[in-house]
Structures are given as structure tokens and as C-alpha cells.
Motif scaffolding. Sequence first.
Motif, PDB file in Angstrom:
ATOM      1  N   VAL A  25      39.622 -66.525 -66.293  1.00  6.39           N
ATOM      2  CA  VAL A  25      38.626 -65.509 -66.664  1.00  6.39           C
ATOM      3  C   VAL A  25      38.312 -65.659 -68.144  1.00  6.39           C
ATOM      4  CG1 VAL A  25      39.243 -63.857 -64.844  1.00  6.39           C
ATOM      5  CG2 VAL A  25      40.403 -63.734 -67.041  1.00  6.39           C
ATOM      6  N   ARG A  26      37.049 -65.399 -68.458  1.00  2.26           N
ATOM      7  CA  ARG A  26      36.598 -65.548 -69.845  1.00  2.26           C
ATOM      8  C   ARG A  26      37.025 -64.356 -70.687  1.00  2.26           C
ATOM      9  NH1 ARG A  26      35.697 -70.340 -70.478  1.00  2.26           N
ATOM     10  NH2 ARG A  26      34.468 -71.382 -68.898  1.00  2.26           N
ATOM     11  N   GLY A  29      41.034 -56.574 -61.999  1.00  3.51           N
ATOM     12  CA  GLY A  29      41.692 -55.674 -61.046  1.00  3.51           C
ATOM     13  C   GLY A  29      41.034 -54.311 -60.930  1.00  3.51           C
ATOM     14  N   TYR A  30      41.627 -53.457 -60.082  1.00  2.00           N
ATOM     15  CA  TYR A  30      41.107 -52.107 -59.840  1.00  2.00           C
ATOM     16  C   TYR A  30      41.004 -51.335 -61.153  1.00  2.00           C
ATOM     17  CZ  TYR A  30      41.620 -52.495 -54.777  1.00  2.00           C
ATOM     18  OH  TYR A  30      41.498 -52.863 -53.465  1.00  2.00           O
ATOM     19  N   GLY A  31      39.868 -50.698 -61.350  1.00  3.27           N
ATOM     20  CA  GLY A  31      39.661 -49.881 -62.547  1.00  3.27           C
ATOM     21  C   GLY A  31      39.347 -50.706 -63.778  1.00  3.27           C
ATOM     22  N   TRP A  60      42.475 -53.860 -67.537  1.00  3.81           N
ATOM     23  CA  TRP A  60      42.980 -54.938 -68.401  1.00  3.81           C
ATOM     24  C   TRP A  60      41.816 -55.858 -68.755  1.00  3.81           C
ATOM     25  CZ3 TRP A  60      43.330 -60.304 -68.458  1.00  3.81           C
ATOM     26  CH2 TRP A  60      44.279 -60.864 -69.333  1.00  3.81           C
ATOM     27  N   THR A  61      41.687 -56.137 -70.043  1.00  6.28           N
ATOM     28  CA  THR A  61      40.598 -56.982 -70.525  1.00  6.28           C
ATOM     29  C   THR A  61      41.179 -58.233 -71.173  1.00  6.28           C
ATOM     30  OG1 THR A  61      39.326 -54.986 -70.982  1.00  6.28           O
ATOM     31  CG2 THR A  61      38.529 -57.021 -71.996  1.00  6.28           C
ATOM     32  N   ALA A  62      40.630 -59.381 -70.809  1.00  2.12           N
ATOM     33  CA  ALA A  62      41.123 -60.649 -71.380  1.00  2.12           C
ATOM     34  C   ALA A  62      40.760 -60.726 -72.867  1.00  2.12           C
ATOM     35  CB  ALA A  62      40.525 -61.827 -70.618  1.00  2.12           C
ATOM     36  N   ARG A  63      41.786 -60.947 -73.715  1.00  2.00           N
ATOM     37  CA  ARG A  63      41.538 -61.064 -75.154  1.00  2.00           C
ATOM     38  C   ARG A  63      41.182 -62.497 -75.533  1.00  2.00           C
ATOM     39  NH1 ARG A  63      46.613 -58.434 -76.795  1.00  2.00           N
ATOM     40  NH2 ARG A  63      46.369 -56.246 -76.341  1.00  2.00           N
ATOM     41  N   GLU A  64      41.388 -63.400 -74.588  1.00  3.10           N
ATOM     42  CA  GLU A  64      41.052 -64.816 -74.791  1.00  3.10           C
ATOM     43  C   GLU A  64      40.732 -65.371 -73.395  1.00  3.10           C
ATOM     44  OE1 GLU A  64      44.651 -66.960 -75.872  1.00  3.10           O
ATOM     45  OE2 GLU A  64      45.815 -65.774 -74.482  1.00  3.10           O
ATOM     46  N   ASP A  65      40.222 -66.566 -73.305  1.00  3.29           N
ATOM     47  CA  ASP A  65      40.069 -67.183 -71.984  1.00  3.29           C
ATOM     48  C   ASP A  65      41.462 -67.260 -71.374  1.00  3.29           C
ATOM     49  OD1 ASP A  65      37.464 -67.387 -72.661  1.00  3.29           O
ATOM     50  OD2 ASP A  65      37.415 -69.587 -72.792  1.00  3.29           O
ATOM     51  N   THR A  66      41.587 -66.768 -70.150  1.00  2.25           N
ATOM     52  CA  THR A  66      42.933 -66.527 -69.600  1.00  2.25           C
ATOM     53  C   THR A  66      43.077 -67.161 -68.233  1.00  2.25           C
ATOM     54  OG1 THR A  66      43.069 -64.413 -70.762  1.00  2.25           O
ATOM     55  CG2 THR A  66      44.525 -64.683 -68.871  1.00  2.25           C
ATOM     56  N   ARG A  67      44.197 -67.833 -68.043  1.00  2.00           N
ATOM     57  CA  ARG A  67      44.538 -68.398 -66.724  1.00  2.00           C
ATOM     58  C   ARG A  67      45.314 -67.328 -65.955  1.00  2.00           C
ATOM     59  NH1 ARG A  67      42.607 -71.947 -63.355  1.00  2.00           N
ATOM     60  NH2 ARG A  67      44.151 -73.288 -62.335  1.00  2.00           N
ATOM     61  N   MET A 109      48.752 -57.439 -53.784  1.00  2.00           N
ATOM     62  CA  MET A 109      48.616 -58.514 -54.770  1.00  2.00           C
ATOM     63  C   MET A 109      48.847 -58.045 -56.190  1.00  2.00           C
ATOM     64  SD  MET A 109      45.273 -60.578 -53.518  1.00  2.00           S
ATOM     65  CE  MET A 109      44.642 -59.348 -52.418  1.00  2.00           C
ATOM     66  N   ILE A 110      49.229 -59.018 -57.037  1.00  3.07           N
ATOM     67  CA  ILE A 110      49.277 -58.792 -58.477  1.00  3.07           C
ATOM     68  C   ILE A 110      48.566 -59.957 -59.159  1.00  3.07           C
ATOM     69  CG2 ILE A 110      51.403 -57.434 -58.538  1.00  3.07           C
ATOM     70  CD1 ILE A 110      52.947 -60.009 -59.185  1.00  3.07           C
ATOM     71  N   ALA A 111      48.080 -59.685 -60.381  1.00  6.04           N
ATOM     72  CA  ALA A 111      47.529 -60.761 -61.212  1.00  6.04           C
ATOM     73  C   ALA A 111      48.485 -60.984 -62.378  1.00  6.04           C
ATOM     74  CB  ALA A 111      46.150 -60.370 -61.727  1.00  6.04           C
ATOM     75  N   ILE A 112      48.757 -62.261 -62.652  1.00  3.81           N
ATOM     76  CA  ILE A 112      49.718 -62.611 -63.709  1.00  3.81           C
ATOM     77  C   ILE A 112      49.002 -63.501 -64.722  1.00  3.81           C
ATOM     78  CG2 ILE A 112      51.965 -63.673 -64.176  1.00  3.81           C
ATOM     79  CD1 ILE A 112      52.347 -63.584 -61.012  1.00  3.81           C
ATOM     80  N   ASP A 113      49.183 -63.188 -66.000  1.00  4.16           N
ATOM     81  CA  ASP A 113      48.618 -64.022 -67.054  1.00  4.16           C
ATOM     82  C   ASP A 113      49.556 -65.215 -67.271  1.00  4.16           C
ATOM     83  OD1 ASP A 113      47.852 -65.235 -69.385  1.00  4.16           O
ATOM     84  OD2 ASP A 113      47.689 -63.388 -70.559  1.00  4.16           O
ATOM     85  N   VAL A 114      49.127 -66.377 -66.784  1.00  7.65           N
ATOM     86  CA  VAL A 114      49.978 -67.582 -66.897  1.00  7.65           C
ATOM     87  C   VAL A 114      49.395 -68.571 -67.913  1.00  7.65           C
ATOM     88  CG1 VAL A 114      51.038 -67.386 -64.611  1.00  7.65           C
ATOM     89  CG2 VAL A 114      48.875 -68.616 -64.844  1.00  7.65           C
ATOM     90  N   THR A 115      48.588 -68.044 -68.840  1.00  6.31           N
ATOM     91  CA  THR A 115      47.958 -68.926 -69.833  1.00  6.31           C
ATOM     92  C   THR A 115      49.013 -69.782 -70.549  1.00  6.31           C
ATOM     93  OG1 THR A 115      46.386 -67.129 -70.159  1.00  6.31           O
ATOM     94  CG2 THR A 115      46.305 -68.922 -71.752  1.00  6.31           C
TER      95      THR A 115
END
Length: 375
Positions: free
Chosen positions: A264-265, A271-273, A276-283, A322-328
Motif C-alpha cells: 500500500v502506498r 482495514g475496517y474504519g 491505520w494509515t501507511a506512513r511510508e509505502d508498506t508491505r 483476518m489480520i494485516a501485518i506490516d512486514v516492510t
Amino acid sequence: MPTAVPPSAEPRPADPSPRRAARATVSAAALQHNLRRVRELAPGARVLAVIKANGYGHGLVGTARALRAADAFAVARMEEAVALREAALEQPVVLLEGVLDAQQLPLASALGLEVVVHSPEQLAMLEAASLARPVQAWLKIDTGMNRLGFPPEAARDAAARLGRCGNILPAPRLMTHLACADERDDAVTGRQLERFAAALGDLPGERSVANSAATLWRPDSHADWVRPGIMLYGVSPFADRTGPELGLQPAMELLSTVIALRTVRRGERVGYGGVWTAREDTRLAIAAIGYGDGYSRHLGSGTPVLVRGQRAPLAGRISMDMIAIDVTRVPDVEVGDEVILWGAGLAVEELARLAGTIPYELLCGVTQRVGVTMR
Ligand SMILES: Cc1ncc(COP(=O)(O)O)c(C=O)c1O
């Protein structure tokens, strides 16, 4: 009109994947190590292993089999005791809340269950029954928890009545439960121990007071039987310690699998609501576990999980599945990778603190669809 699907004569194919999306593994060796640790701490006491609530989420029957060296098992409900007997487990089993009504007494007797007697109603039921086989009773005294049990001043009379009751094996055992042992509150715990001793004096009957916290920290509470629960699972009863710091081995590992990956850019919400906002391009890795599996929705963004052995933070709200995990910062993550939600390397005590709860609730909350495997 919906049409009924006719039952097929064909056998349904089994799921060929050895993996379940969300799964828990439980180490029998760890459970057994923790039982040995209890015995080391309380060498003079017998062990009433508390395996209620599906073995604190670890599986009732599997846990009982792994802990067959315990002197007896404690459960909260008749259904749990019946399940143990149906699995051919013949050890003594104590019903910690006793029977719900008089109709359960013949079943308790037939299954050889031991019953806590905590109320005048239960005492009267036992006196009125005519059981084929007498049962072992545990008279519960309320020394300050104010939940179940006879007040200290009624203890001797209740014990005498049980002593005269033909449906009870001599001598009834005597127990109380500590309210603040996990807080290592000396004053409250000391007062409860004093009340218990004073209420019973020299009455015959084996005594039991200690839960895990008291087993670990108050040798003067060990008496004839200790009643550990949480420590058998390798988890600390104290908020400021982990199981391994107390010489315990966590028995459960809660696991899932990465089912999707995306980038995500910067500035995109997840996710719902969209909290959480990506502070950088995020894997992002999406893993198949959620609050429908008992992974608490109170765990927020930033909660660590382990991917490829590295800590990576949750991004956004936990969904049902499901969950989303920042794996950058975790290299080479692939679909199919294992994700560890808690276990060795990520203490359930840490997760509980983050969720604003206690590890007991997280462990017991693991739901039915999570396959538990004893290894
Ligand atoms: C009466 C009684 N004894 C012992 C235990 C075991 O407590 P712990 O898991 O803190 O060792 C419990 C658990 O709630 C309990 O209700």
C-alpha cells in the motif's frame, strides 16, 4: 423457494492440506515440565490440576492425558467431568462448583466425581439424597473472596453435618480460594489464611488453599493439596512476570498462515474504519486469523506477531477472520509463511497486557474452529 440439496452418496473429499488457517499446538512435554515445577515448589502437597474451560483453551481431554501424573483434576462443570469419563480418564475429578441441582448427584456418584459443597442448598441436597455410592466432598469456606462458600463461623457446623451424612465419604476435605494471591498481597492473603485456620481449628480432613500464584509465592498456603491452573500451561499468574521467568514453559503456540501480500502506498488506510494509515509505502501480509478464532479485537495496531522469526506489527483493526501485518522490515515474506500470534518467543502475557486483559482470558478465548494439536 430455496431448494434442498440432496444428501450425496459420494464421500466428501477430505481437506488435502495438512494446514488449518488458524491453529494451536500444545506441547505435552511443556505441560509435564510445568507439573514437575509445581511438585518442586510444593513437595509435600498433592496436585489437583485445574483443567476447566477446555483446559484453559488447551483442549480438555488432551491436557488431562498429558497431565495424567497429576493426583486429581478439577473442572467447573458437569459436562467437563462427563467428557473426561467418556474419554476413559479414570482419575479423581473434582467439580469446583459442585452440583447444580439434586438430579446431578446420582450422576456424580455413578461417575465417581468429587463435589465441592459451597452452599446450604448443596448441603441439604446431599443430606436428602440416597446415593448408591458415597461421594468425596470438599467443603468450601469463604474467607474473603465473597463468591462461593460457607462463612467461617458456619464451617464447623457444615463440616459436622457432612460428617454425619451417609452420602459422603469420611472425612470431607476443606478448601478456600484466595482473592489477591496474584497481586502478591501479603495482608489480604495472610488474613484469608488466618481465617481459614481459625474457622477449622483441628477438624479432621485434608486442606486446600493455593492456586498458581500462592503455589509460587506462599509456601505457607500449600497445605495438603495445591490447585494450580494457569502455571500448568506455562503462563504466569502475576502481571509483572512471564512464565519462563518463573521456571515454566509456555505450552501453547497460536499460529496462522499468510494468505495474501500487497503493497500500500504512503497515506493509504487499512482495514475496517481505516484507523491505520501507511506512513511510508508498506508491505502488508494478510494472515488468516481474527477475533472469530479468539485473537482479541482489543489488540490494536502495533501489536507484535512473529513472521519468519521476526517481530512485525499489526496494521489496523482485527477482523473476524483476518489480520494485516506490516512486514516492510521482514525480508522475503511469502504466501504460506507461518505467523506466530503467541507462544515461545512471544509471551501471551505481553499480548494480554496490550489487550487490557489477563492471559487466562486470551487462552480460554481460543475458539472451536482453531484446531488444537497436542505434540
Ligand atoms: C477454586 C479454584 N481453584 C484454583 C484455580 C486455579 O487458579 P489459577 O489458574 O490462578 O492457578 C481456580 C481458577 O480459577 C479456581 O476457581
